[in-house]
Design a protein around this motif. Structure first.
Motif, PDB file in Angstrom:
ATOM      1  N   PHE A  17       5.244  14.624  -3.819  1.00 22.16           N
ATOM      2  CA  PHE A  17       4.462  13.699  -2.574  1.00 22.16           C
ATOM      3  C   PHE A  17       2.679  13.886  -1.961  1.00 22.16           C
ATOM      4  O   PHE A  17       3.345  15.422  -1.654  1.00 22.16           O
ATOM      5  N   CYS A  18       1.885  13.013  -1.891  1.00 23.82           N
ATOM      6  CA  CYS A  18       1.167  13.471  -1.471  1.00 23.82           C
ATOM      7  C   CYS A  18       1.170  13.778   0.578  1.00 23.82           C
ATOM      8  O   CYS A  18       1.689  13.454   0.612  1.00 23.82           O
ATOM      9  N   ARG A  19       0.163  14.545   1.120  1.00 20.65           N
ATOM     10  CA  ARG A  19       0.484  15.216   1.833  1.00 20.65           C
ATOM     11  C   ARG A  19      -0.454  14.676   2.714  1.00 20.65           C
ATOM     12  O   ARG A  19       0.217  14.997   4.238  1.00 20.65           O
ATOM     13  N   ARG A  20      -1.184  13.794   1.958  1.00 16.47           N
ATOM     14  CA  ARG A  20      -1.836  12.354   3.914  1.00 16.47           C
ATOM     15  C   ARG A  20      -0.946  11.781   3.927  1.00 16.47           C
ATOM     16  O   ARG A  20      -1.042  11.197   4.578  1.00 16.47           O
ATOM     17  N   CYS A  21      -0.572  10.634   2.725  1.00 14.04           N
ATOM     18  CA  CYS A  21      -0.355   9.310   2.616  1.00 14.04           C
ATOM     19  C   CYS A  21       1.173   9.727   2.664  1.00 14.04           C
ATOM     20  O   CYS A  21       2.121  10.539   2.623  1.00 14.04           O
ATOM     21  N   VAL A  22       2.200   8.293   1.984  1.00 12.03           N
ATOM     22  CA  VAL A  22       3.353   8.705   1.909  1.00 12.03           C
ATOM     23  C   VAL A  22       3.975   8.536   0.092  1.00 12.03           C
ATOM     24  O   VAL A  22       4.581   8.329  -0.371  1.00 12.03           O
ATOM     25  N   VAL A  53      -3.073  16.642  -2.222  1.00 13.40           N
ATOM     26  CA  VAL A  53      -3.326  15.330  -1.895  1.00 13.40           C
ATOM     27  C   VAL A  53      -3.611  14.475  -2.676  1.00 13.40           C
ATOM     28  O   VAL A  53      -4.369  14.901  -4.676  1.00 13.40           O
ATOM     29  N   CYS A  54      -3.413  13.354  -2.984  1.00 17.74           N
ATOM     30  CA  CYS A  54      -3.030  12.057  -4.174  1.00 17.74           C
ATOM     31  C   CYS A  54      -4.672  12.159  -4.985  1.00 17.74           C
ATOM     32  O   CYS A  54      -5.832  11.684  -4.006  1.00 17.74           O
ATOM     33  N   ASP A  55      -4.604  10.925  -5.390  1.00 15.70           N
ATOM     34  CA  ASP A  55      -6.509  10.158  -6.026  1.00 15.70           C
ATOM     35  C   ASP A  55      -6.268   9.154  -5.160  1.00 15.70           C
ATOM     36  O   ASP A  55      -7.906   9.226  -4.403  1.00 15.70           O
ATOM     37  N   ALA A  56      -5.538   8.676  -4.288  1.00 13.92           N
ATOM     38  CA  ALA A  56      -6.519   7.526  -3.521  1.00 13.92           C
ATOM     39  C   ALA A  56      -6.344   7.566  -2.476  1.00 13.92           C
ATOM     40  O   ALA A  56      -7.553   7.186  -2.298  1.00 13.92           O
ATOM     41  N   CYS A  57      -6.127   9.120  -1.864  1.00 19.71           N
ATOM     42  CA  CYS A  57      -6.762   9.607  -0.393  1.00 19.71           C
ATOM     43  C   CYS A  57      -7.169  10.550  -1.111  1.00 19.71           C
ATOM     44  O   CYS A  57      -9.305   9.956  -0.141  1.00 19.71           O
ATOM     45  N   ARG A  58      -8.095  10.631  -1.997  1.00 24.20           N
ATOM     46  CA  ARG A  58      -9.182  11.591  -2.371  1.00 24.20           C
ATOM     47  C   ARG A  58     -10.826  10.338  -2.120  1.00 24.20           C
ATOM     48  O   ARG A  58     -11.660  10.359  -2.183  1.00 24.20           O
ATOM     49  N   ILE A 336      -2.415   4.341   6.469  1.00 24.12           N
ATOM     50  CA  ILE A 336      -2.518   5.310   6.124  1.00 24.12           C
ATOM     51  C   ILE A 336      -4.386   6.023   6.117  1.00 24.12           C
ATOM     52  O   ILE A 336      -4.928   6.250   6.905  1.00 24.12           O
ATOM     53  N   ARG A 337      -4.463   5.706   4.627  1.00 25.62           N
ATOM     54  CA  ARG A 337      -5.877   5.617   3.818  1.00 25.62           C
ATOM     55  C   ARG A 337      -6.819   5.267   5.087  1.00 25.62           C
ATOM     56  O   ARG A 337      -7.818   6.141   4.857  1.00 25.62           O
ATOM     57  N   ASN A 338      -6.497   4.122   6.239  1.00 26.88           N
ATOM     58  CA  ASN A 338      -8.022   3.639   5.920  1.00 26.88           C
ATOM     59  C   ASN A 338      -7.458   3.682   7.370  1.00 26.88           C
ATOM     60  O   ASN A 338      -7.591   3.345   8.970  1.00 26.88           O
TER      61      ASN A 338
HETATM   62 ZN   LIG Z   1      -2.087  10.233  -0.764  1.00 26.43          ZN
END
Ligand SMILES: [Zn+2]
Length: 409
Positions: A17-22, A53-58, A336-338
């Motif tokens: 799992f990405c550490r920032r989002c889910v 960290v996933c690409d979408a969060c980056r 979460i990203r927003n």
């Molecule tokens: Zn993410």
């Protein structure tokens, strides 16, 4: 977790799992639908880097550094090049009258003085709210619109087969929606197409998106056997179901040679303007008569994302089955990203709503495809990948739900 458990659909064996989002690395990042067969997807999955960290969060992180004023100036220069004052359409905005297409079409027309033609590939089964939002988009927002309704019998057949063979209720919609705008652009000689959000927003590599619209590998009719719809090769579909090529054409990309000759350009408004789904929602409520559903969407906590197709709720249920990611996972990650949710809040929402069975429209969908709901549930079980699911006390459970992932690390 044991490495020996089978991971289907070429999914990564280890769930991360990405550490920032889910989101997890099980999320398809791009699916070349025409290669999608029951045992082969050729899909790429969401990339999670060495920092977790996933690409979408980056991408979301990069978005914060963007100088939006200079991006808007870029947009103004682009629009000045294409704006037509002699009565013809100068751009195409594909959409259904949801919050995103509502926002895109309105801002292009009324803020930037463009003359958009809106283009709609309708939902498979309109919800009342979707139908009303579509009408308001055109009537209240004030746009010309072309809706392309595919042959109902073929559409029903392909949708049913995509469910049976791929557990993919949305494939016909995805294909049609993707390919309609370039076709209409050719027909009406409109050189510019505006989609809303760049797909990078969700972790899809940008290059993939751009090339998919001018896909040179699949639109070769001499290689028809390499094209799959509903998981069945085109020649087999034609023969077994007595279809003609004409029946399938609207699901296939427009001829890239024609697109190149016509110099049709595809752009994402979200590249030029800071785009958040929540703001698109407020904007479209105010300007195009958009309204959310008064009830929560099953499988998530939201009321205004993708609410126009009865099949959509079922679609997200199938992503839960195949990838362990339901609708709340998608919604929460984006919020979460927003920065509208913390990760903690996201975890709670996913735990509470992800995978909730979509009962509201189930019978309508089953009636449409002529399937028994019991059969559908059995079908779902056949699509569970052993590396994601286990059966405990007669119930299916995720081996590695996101709210437990950290504790086991
Ligand atoms: Zn993410």
């Amino acid at each position: 977790m044991s490495q020996s458990l089978e991971a289907r659909y070429e999914l990564p064996e280890k769930v991360v799992f990405c550490r920032r989002c889910v989101m997890s690395n099980q999320r398809p990042a791009s699916i070349p639908e025409f290669r999608h067969t029951p045992d082969r997807r050729d899909a790429r999955y969401l990339h999670i880097d060495e920092e977790g960290v996933c690409d979408a969060c980056r991408y979301a992180e990069k978005k914060e550094q963007i100088d939006w004023e200079s991006r808007e100036n870029e947009l103004l220069r682009l629009l000045d090049r294409y704006r037509r004052e002699e009565g013809r359409y100068d751009c195409i905005v594909p959409g259904s009258g949801g919050k995103d297409s509502g926002y895109a079409a309105h801002i292009l027309k009324y803020k930037y003085g463009m003359h958009p033609l809106t283009v709609t590939w309708p939902p498979i089964l309109y919800t009342d709210y979707g139908w009303r939002n579509y009408r308001n988009w055109i009537e209240v927002g004030g746009f010309d619109n072309i809706t392309f309704k595919p042959n109902g019998r073929v559409h029903q057949l392909l949708t049913k087969l995509a469910i049976e063979n791929l557990l993919h209720p949305f494939q016909t919609f995805v294909l049609g929606q993707k390919n309609l705008a370039p076709r209409v652009a050719l027909q009406y000689k409109v050189p510019l197409i505006f989609y809303g959000e760049p797909e990078a927003e969700y972790g899809n590599p940008i290059s993939e998106t751009e090339t998919s619209l001018r896909d040179k590998s699949y639109y070769v009719m001499s290689n028809l056997s390499e094209i799959y719809l509903a998981g069945i090769s085109a020649p087999e579909l034609l023969e077994k179901y007595k279809l003609s090529l004409n029946d399938l054409l609207c699901y296939l990309p427009a001829d890239y040679r024609e697109l190149e000759r016509a110099n049709i350009e595809v752009h994402y408004l979200g590249y030029y303007l800071k785009w958040t789904p929540q703001e698109a929602y407020y904007y479209s409520v105010e300007h195009t008569g958009f309204s959310a559903r008064p009830f929560r969407t099953e499988g998530t906590y939201s009321k205004y994302n993708s609410i126009d197709d009865k099949i959509d709720d079922l679609h997200y249920y199938t992503t839960y089955i195949k990838f362990g990611l339901g609708r709340a996972s998608y919604d929460a990650s984006q919020e979460i990203r927003n920065k509208h949710l913390t990760r903690e809040e996201g975890l709670t929402l996913v735990r509470r709503f992800d995978g909730e069975f979509p009962r509201r429209y189930l019978q309508d969908v089953m009636d449409y495809i002529g399937m028994d709901s019991e059969c559908f549930l059995e079908l779902c079980n056949r699509f569970r990948s052993p590396h994601l699911w286990k059966k405990e006390g007669g119930e299916w459970r995720l081996r590695c739900p996101v709210w437990e992932a950290e504790r086991t690390e």
